[in-house]
Scaffold this active site. Structure first.
Site, PDB file in Angstrom:
ATOM      1  N   ASP A  58       0.825  -1.214   0.000  1.00  0.00           N
ATOM      2  CA  ASP A  58       0.000   0.000   0.000  1.00  0.00           C
ATOM      3  C   ASP A  58       0.855   1.258   0.000  1.00  0.00           C
ATOM      4  OD1 ASP A  58      -1.930  -1.816   0.219  1.00  0.00           O
ATOM      5  OD2 ASP A  58      -2.683  -1.176   2.188  1.00  0.00           O
ATOM      6  N   SER A  59       1.991   1.172   0.730  1.00  0.00           N
ATOM      7  CA  SER A  59       2.826   2.364   0.863  1.00  0.00           C
ATOM      8  C   SER A  59       3.306   2.837  -0.513  1.00  0.00           C
ATOM      9  CB  SER A  59       4.021   2.072   1.760  1.00  0.00           C
ATOM     10  OG  SER A  59       4.740   0.985   1.256  1.00  0.00           O
ATOM     11  N   GLU A  60       3.541   1.883  -1.391  1.00  0.00           N
ATOM     12  CA  GLU A  60       4.019   2.222  -2.729  1.00  0.00           C
ATOM     13  C   GLU A  60       2.896   2.884  -3.530  1.00  0.00           C
ATOM     14  OE1 GLU A  60       7.060   1.892  -3.088  1.00  0.00           O
ATOM     15  OE2 GLU A  60       7.212   2.492  -5.191  1.00  0.00           O
ATOM     16  N   ASP A  62       0.335   4.465  -2.210  1.00  0.00           N
ATOM     17  CA  ASP A  62       0.092   5.779  -1.616  1.00  0.00           C
ATOM     18  C   ASP A  62       1.108   6.801  -2.099  1.00  0.00           C
ATOM     19  OD1 ASP A  62      -1.949   4.610  -0.285  1.00  0.00           O
ATOM     20  OD2 ASP A  62      -0.923   4.479   1.652  1.00  0.00           O
ATOM     21  N   SER A 107     -14.741   8.829   3.051  1.00  0.00           N
ATOM     22  CA  SER A 107     -13.440   8.437   3.599  1.00  0.00           C
ATOM     23  C   SER A 107     -13.063   9.502   4.621  1.00  0.00           C
ATOM     24  CB  SER A 107     -12.396   8.360   2.499  1.00  0.00           C
ATOM     25  OG  SER A 107     -12.304   9.601   1.861  1.00  0.00           O
ATOM     26  N   ILE A 108     -12.013   9.264   5.373  1.00  0.00           N
ATOM     27  CA  ILE A 108     -11.617  10.271   6.355  1.00  0.00           C
ATOM     28  C   ILE A 108     -10.214  10.771   6.051  1.00  0.00           C
ATOM     29  CG2 ILE A 108     -13.097   9.932   8.351  1.00  0.00           C
ATOM     30  CD1 ILE A 108     -11.307   7.827   9.365  1.00  0.00           C
ATOM     31  N   GLU A 144     -10.741   5.341  18.559  1.00  0.00           N
ATOM     32  CA  GLU A 144     -10.952   3.924  18.210  1.00  0.00           C
ATOM     33  C   GLU A 144      -9.787   3.364  17.413  1.00  0.00           C
ATOM     34  OE1 GLU A 144     -14.423   3.871  15.726  1.00  0.00           O
ATOM     35  OE2 GLU A 144     -15.502   5.203  17.099  1.00  0.00           O
ATOM     36  N   LYS A 146      -8.218   1.780  14.019  1.00  0.00           N
ATOM     37  CA  LYS A 146      -8.495   1.841  12.584  1.00  0.00           C
ATOM     38  C   LYS A 146      -8.249   0.446  12.023  1.00  0.00           C
ATOM     39  CE  LYS A 146      -7.821   4.442   8.355  1.00  0.00           C
ATOM     40  NZ  LYS A 146      -8.028   3.263   7.521  1.00  0.00           N
ATOM     41  N   ASP A 148      -7.883  -2.654   9.624  1.00  0.00           N
ATOM     42  CA  ASP A 148      -7.346  -2.767   8.275  1.00  0.00           C
ATOM     43  C   ASP A 148      -8.130  -3.839   7.519  1.00  0.00           C
ATOM     44  OD1 ASP A 148      -5.815  -2.282   6.130  1.00  0.00           O
ATOM     45  OD2 ASP A 148      -3.979  -3.169   6.909  1.00  0.00           O
ATOM     46  N   GLU A 203     -16.287  -2.577   9.781  1.00  0.00           N
ATOM     47  CA  GLU A 203     -15.225  -3.137   8.957  1.00  0.00           C
ATOM     48  C   GLU A 203     -15.302  -4.665   8.977  1.00  0.00           C
ATOM     49  OE1 GLU A 203     -13.463  -0.620   7.686  1.00  0.00           O
ATOM     50  OE2 GLU A 203     -11.415  -1.293   7.259  1.00  0.00           O
ATOM     51  N   TYR A 253     -16.592  -5.666  12.809  1.00  0.00           N
ATOM     52  CA  TYR A 253     -16.620  -4.738  13.949  1.00  0.00           C
ATOM     53  C   TYR A 253     -17.340  -3.461  13.535  1.00  0.00           C
ATOM     54  CZ  TYR A 253     -13.439  -7.821  16.356  1.00  0.00           C
ATOM     55  OH  TYR A 253     -12.885  -8.919  16.961  1.00  0.00           O
ATOM     56  N   LYS A 319     -12.611  10.794  16.636  1.00  0.00           N
ATOM     57  CA  LYS A 319     -13.898  11.364  16.211  1.00  0.00           C
ATOM     58  C   LYS A 319     -14.393  12.315  17.287  1.00  0.00           C
ATOM     59  CE  LYS A 319     -15.007   7.077  13.843  1.00  0.00           C
ATOM     60  NZ  LYS A 319     -15.723   5.807  13.888  1.00  0.00           N
ATOM     61  N   CYS A 437      34.502 -20.456   3.602  1.00  0.00           N
ATOM     62  CA  CYS A 437      34.035 -19.561   4.661  1.00  0.00           C
ATOM     63  C   CYS A 437      34.567 -18.150   4.422  1.00  0.00           C
ATOM     64  CB  CYS A 437      34.507 -20.081   6.010  1.00  0.00           C
ATOM     65  SG  CYS A 437      34.171 -18.948   7.371  1.00  0.00           S
ATOM     66  N   CYS A 440      37.189 -17.445   7.527  1.00  0.00           N
ATOM     67  CA  CYS A 440      38.486 -18.121   7.713  1.00  0.00           C
ATOM     68  C   CYS A 440      38.982 -18.824   6.459  1.00  0.00           C
ATOM     69  CB  CYS A 440      38.416 -19.102   8.873  1.00  0.00           C
ATOM     70  SG  CYS A 440      37.495 -20.601   8.498  1.00  0.00           S
ATOM     71  N   CYS A 455      30.579 -23.737   8.005  1.00  0.00           N
ATOM     72  CA  CYS A 455      32.021 -23.642   7.842  1.00  0.00           C
ATOM     73  C   CYS A 455      32.642 -24.842   8.539  1.00  0.00           C
ATOM     74  CB  CYS A 455      32.493 -22.342   8.495  1.00  0.00           C
ATOM     75  SG  CYS A 455      34.253 -22.309   8.804  1.00  0.00           S
ATOM     76  N   CYS A 461      38.300 -21.242  12.851  1.00  0.00           N
ATOM     77  CA  CYS A 461      37.546 -20.098  12.334  1.00  0.00           C
ATOM     78  C   CYS A 461      37.320 -19.042  13.423  1.00  0.00           C
ATOM     79  CB  CYS A 461      36.201 -20.574  11.792  1.00  0.00           C
ATOM     80  SG  CYS A 461      35.204 -19.229  11.132  1.00  0.00           S
TER      81      CYS A 461
HETATM   82  S1  IVH Z   1     -15.126   6.073  10.501  1.00  0.00           S
HETATM   83  C1  IVH Z   1     -17.128   9.318   8.043  1.00  0.00           C
HETATM   84  N1  IVH Z   1     -13.906   4.375  12.084  1.00  0.00           N
HETATM   85  O1  IVH Z   1     -11.079   3.665   7.364  1.00  0.00           O
HETATM   86  C2  IVH Z   1     -16.231   8.429   8.810  1.00  0.00           C
HETATM   87  N2  IVH Z   1     -13.481   4.254   9.750  1.00  0.00           N
HETATM   88  O2  IVH Z   1     -11.450   6.341   5.253  1.00  0.00           O
HETATM   89  C3  IVH Z   1     -16.304   7.041   8.333  1.00  0.00           C
HETATM   90  N3  IVH Z   1     -11.955   2.440   9.117  1.00  0.00           N
HETATM   91  O3  IVH Z   1     -12.328   2.586   4.673  1.00  0.00           O
HETATM   92  C4  IVH Z   1     -15.237   6.170   8.789  1.00  0.00           C
HETATM   93  N4  IVH Z   1     -11.618   1.676  11.147  1.00  0.00           N
HETATM   94  O4  IVH Z   1     -13.645   1.493   6.568  1.00  0.00           O
HETATM   95  C5  IVH Z   1     -14.073   4.802  10.806  1.00  0.00           C
HETATM   96  N5  IVH Z   1     -12.916   2.912  13.586  1.00  0.00           N
HETATM   97  C6  IVH Z   1     -13.108   3.332  12.341  1.00  0.00           C
HETATM   98  C7  IVH Z   1     -12.454   2.712  11.250  1.00  0.00           C
HETATM   99  C8  IVH Z   1     -12.680   3.209   9.960  1.00  0.00           C
HETATM  100  C9  IVH Z   1     -11.332   1.505   9.878  1.00  0.00           C
HETATM  101  C10 IVH Z   1     -11.819   2.553   7.652  1.00  0.00           C
HETATM  102  C11 IVH Z   1     -13.100   2.723   6.910  1.00  0.00           C
HETATM  103  C12 IVH Z   1     -12.703   3.473   5.681  1.00  0.00           C
HETATM  104  C13 IVH Z   1     -11.485   4.187   6.133  1.00  0.00           C
HETATM  105  C14 IVH Z   1     -11.826   5.643   6.342  1.00  0.00           C
END
Ligand code: IVH
Length: 699
Positions: A58-60, A62, A107-108, A144, A146, A148, A203, A253, A319, A437, A440, A455, A461
């Protein structure tokens, strides 16, 4: 670590192109760069969202996404209408039915600073948005994990689950109701008092343990393993056959709401409490806190427990707790201003294996180590990763010069997890385990059983020197009193010894120059070393520290060959005739004596006066030789150690526990459970007198 610092440590795969355009030629270059980024992002997007099989971390993604967005901001005239930055999420998969979300799934905002600054920046914006001044009280937040995984919208009408949809592009998702119904923790029916329309958002994830189990199965059935739990969860969720999903354990969750016909509470935390009460799984790692410092503390705390969580997270979410304040803050473009994600540094990153070095461990094991182009991963800059052994490299299909995915989770040592063969230029080179080796120069050999390369330098050695000296002086070897690890380290440091032969060149005068040595201790050590010269062949063979040659094998070898010279020239055929010597041990012995350095040290030891009597040739006593005895209870005329020595001297084996393989249990007074076990297994039980009679059979 700040974003700036990360950018500095992260190398760009396109260094040559990331220049500031100044003239039309450079503008042309930038355009090319943007088209290339678009192409890469679209391909990765497709792999990720449609195939559930990403080829890059993902880092790549991003990083490329960020680079493209930055360029688009700077050169709007170069932006293409179909740019991947126009997308939020992936295109809905065509084979699943589409669902229009009643309330868009947003998204956030993600804070880019991984440290406390990220928390402060968010709190600052919130305070500003609410029009608060410095003297106003702290804002209350719900904090909370996040998760994955994949965002999910569960729609309940009159308390019944009617639809489950993925996020899709935020406006239209995919209908995965049948699959979601297989998730055991998702309630299908809610209590009577819930609002008529209730959309619960959360999620879908796969627990680490379930992921490992699934991947074991995938491998066993000859399928490609999933790259990470999130992709496994995505794959399972979009299965067209719900029966397959049912077999693969997914979890859910809850963390928020979509459309609701009546609010559940006045705060976000109150809403989650309510969902929990109705039977939705809500992670227990959530808190209500005030002010940015508490946000940063939560970020730190979760980081410290991250590895112990049963599922993967990539950060925490803050939040604003009051729904009234949330309303006041509202949204900027597609992101709420009342929430943000505060992530942890990515645990996977791309880099290049510039070379593979070989390290020699204290036991002689050769370990290949990847020298990496330094890369920021898991919060640190990594430039080395162990490659374990030749087989590991072969399994990865790794060549020197390859682009690889490096992973560092928590405090775990960095690992190369995947090679990207599509990035090869043709200049990559195969790695070959050295046949000598690197420390040595002695020959190396491959230990097939342990899949290691070792070795053969043993006594010589430098990498193995300390271990071989400690072993040489140990009680069951040459038993040099007072020569423990500490003294050996001291002697090595002072340059007084290199090989065991040097021990016999040490004088009191030399010892007196060392710290902690007085006249008496120096004299004692020299005397102990002198005394050790008189030994037995078995002890001497054991003291050499030949791999796989333990005390009992050394005794068998001494008894069988009766001469060191004969043993040193024995071939595999001769060695295999010895009790308990198999192919692995035979090869190890041959390799050891083939090494000229080892022969040289042995020669020196003998020249310096280490000697032993020729072992008595023993006529084989078939009554005892090769049989396994267990001694138990108090014997009338001798200690158990003495009885053991008598039995061993005639080629018997003495075990400590009774099994079906036991031939005789010699029981003395007050024999306990071993005697009972022998009786239960029908093993012959004899007394000391009978044992002595059997031993006499030899004379
Ligand atoms: S709140 C309007 N809470 O992160 C706010 N999102 O861009 C809606 N995610 O893909 C999101 N854990 O599925 C919220 N505790 C959490 C979360 C969470 C994971 C994910 C979400 C979305 C991305 C937010």
């Amino acid at each position: 670590m700040t974003k700036k610092a990360i950018d500095d440590t992260n190398f760009s795969l396109f260094d040559d192109l990331s220049v500031e355009p100044i003239d039309s030629q450079d503008l042309e270059k930038t355009k090319e760069r943007m088209r290339a980024l678009e192409k890469d992002l679209e391909r990765w997007n497709y792999e990720y969202y449609v195939l559930d099989a990403p080829s890059v971390p993902d880092s790549e993604y991003d990083k490329a996404f960020q680079e493209l967005s930055d360029l688009e901001k700077k050169y709007p005239q170069l932006k293409s209408a179909a740019s991947p930055t126009e997308r939020v999420g992936g295109a809905a998969r065509s084979d699943l039915a589409k669902v229009k979300h009643a309330v868009p799934m947003l998204s956030i905002h993600t804070e880019t600073d991984f440290e406390a600054e990220g928390a402060r920046a968010f709190d600052d914006r919130v305070r500003k948005g609410l029009g608060l001044s410095e003297s106003d009280p702290e804002v209350e937040y719900d904090v909370e994990l996040k998760f994955d995984g994949l965002a999910m919208n569960l729609r309940y009408e009159k308390g019944v689950l009617v639809s489950a949809a993925t996020r899709g592009d935020g406006l239209v998702g995919e209908d995965v109701t049948a699959n979601v119904k297989t998730i055991r923790t998702v309630p299908l029916q809610l209590p009577a008092d819930v609002p008529e329309v209730l959309e619960v958002r959360g999620e879908v994830i796969m627990h680490k343990a379930d992921f490992e189990r699934l991947n074991d199965e995938q491998k066993m059935e000859g399928h490609k393993p999933f790259v990470n739990p999130r992709n496994a969860a995505a794959g399972c969720l979009r299965q067209l056959d719900p029966k397959v999903t049912a077999k693969r354990k997914l979890s859910f969750y809850a963390y928020g709401l979509g459309e609701v016909s009546a609010p559940l509470a006045l705060t976000h935390s109150g809403t989650l409490d309510c969902l929990q009460k109705w039977g939705f799984p809500v992670a227990s790692q959530r808190r209500v806190v005030k002010g940015w410092k508490a946000l940063a503390e939560f970020h730190d705390w979760v980081k410290s427990i991250r590895q112990t969580l049963p599922f993967e997270i990539d950060g925490v979410v803050y939040k604003v707790n009051s729904l009234a304040e949330q309303n006041e803050l509202g949204f900027i473009s597609r992101e709420p201003r009342w929430a943000c994600a505060h992530k942890y540094p990515p645990e996977e990153a791309l880099t290049v294996v510039e070379d593979i070095d070989v390290q020699v461990g204290r036991t002689g094991k050769l370990t290949p180590v990847a020298r990496l182009k330094p890369v920021f991963v898991g919060g640190v800059t990594v430039s080395n990763a162990t490659l374990h052994n030749e087989d590991f490299i072969a399994e990865l299909g790794l060549k020197i010069g390859d682009t690889v995915v490096v992973r560092r989770a928590g405090d775990v040592i960095p690992e190369v997890v995947r090679v990207l063969p599509e990035r090869r230029t043709g200049a990559e080179k195969d790695f070959v385990m050295p046949d000598h080796c690197p420390v040595c120069g002695s020959e190396t050999f491959r230990d097939e059983e342990e899949k290691d390369t070792r070795c053969t330098g043993g006594l010589f050695c430098p990498a193995q020197r300390r271990e071989s000296l400690v072993h040489f002086a140990s009680r069951l070897a040459l038993n040099i009193d007072g020569l423990g690890e500490k003294v050996i380290d001291q002697l090595l440091e002072a340059g007084l010894i290199q090989t065991p032969a040097d021990l016999y060149r040490i004088t009191e005068e030399k010892l007196l120059t060392l710290e902690r040595f007085g006249k008496k201790s120096a004299a004692n050590l020299v005397e102990a070393i002198e005394k050790s010269k008189e030994t037995t062949l078995a002890r001497f063979i054991y003291a050499l520290g030949i791999r796989h040659v333990g005390e009992s094998t050394a005794r068998d070898l001494a008894q069988h060959f009766r001469s060191l010279n004969v043993l040193m020239s024995a071939d595999a055929e001769a060695l295999l005739k010895v009790n308990d010597v198999g192919e692995v041990i035979a090869q190890s012995i041959i390799h050891f004596f083939e090494e000229p350095h080892n022969r040289h040290v042995i020669e020196n030891l003998v020249d310096l006066g280490v000697h032993w009597p020729t072992p008595e040739a023993s006529a084989v006593n078939d009554l005892v030789s090769g049989k396994t005895f267990v001694l138990t209870g108090t014997l009338p005329s001798m200690g158990r150690e003495e009885a053991k020595a008598l039995l061993l001297a005639q080629g018997a084996k003495v075990a400590s526990s009774v099994s079906k393989k036991t031939d005789y249990v010699v029981a003395g007074a007050e024999a306990g459970s071993k005697l009972e076990k022998a009786q239960a297994l029908g093993v012959a039980v004899i007394d000391e007198a009978k044992m002595l009679e059997m031993l006499k059979g030899a004379q």
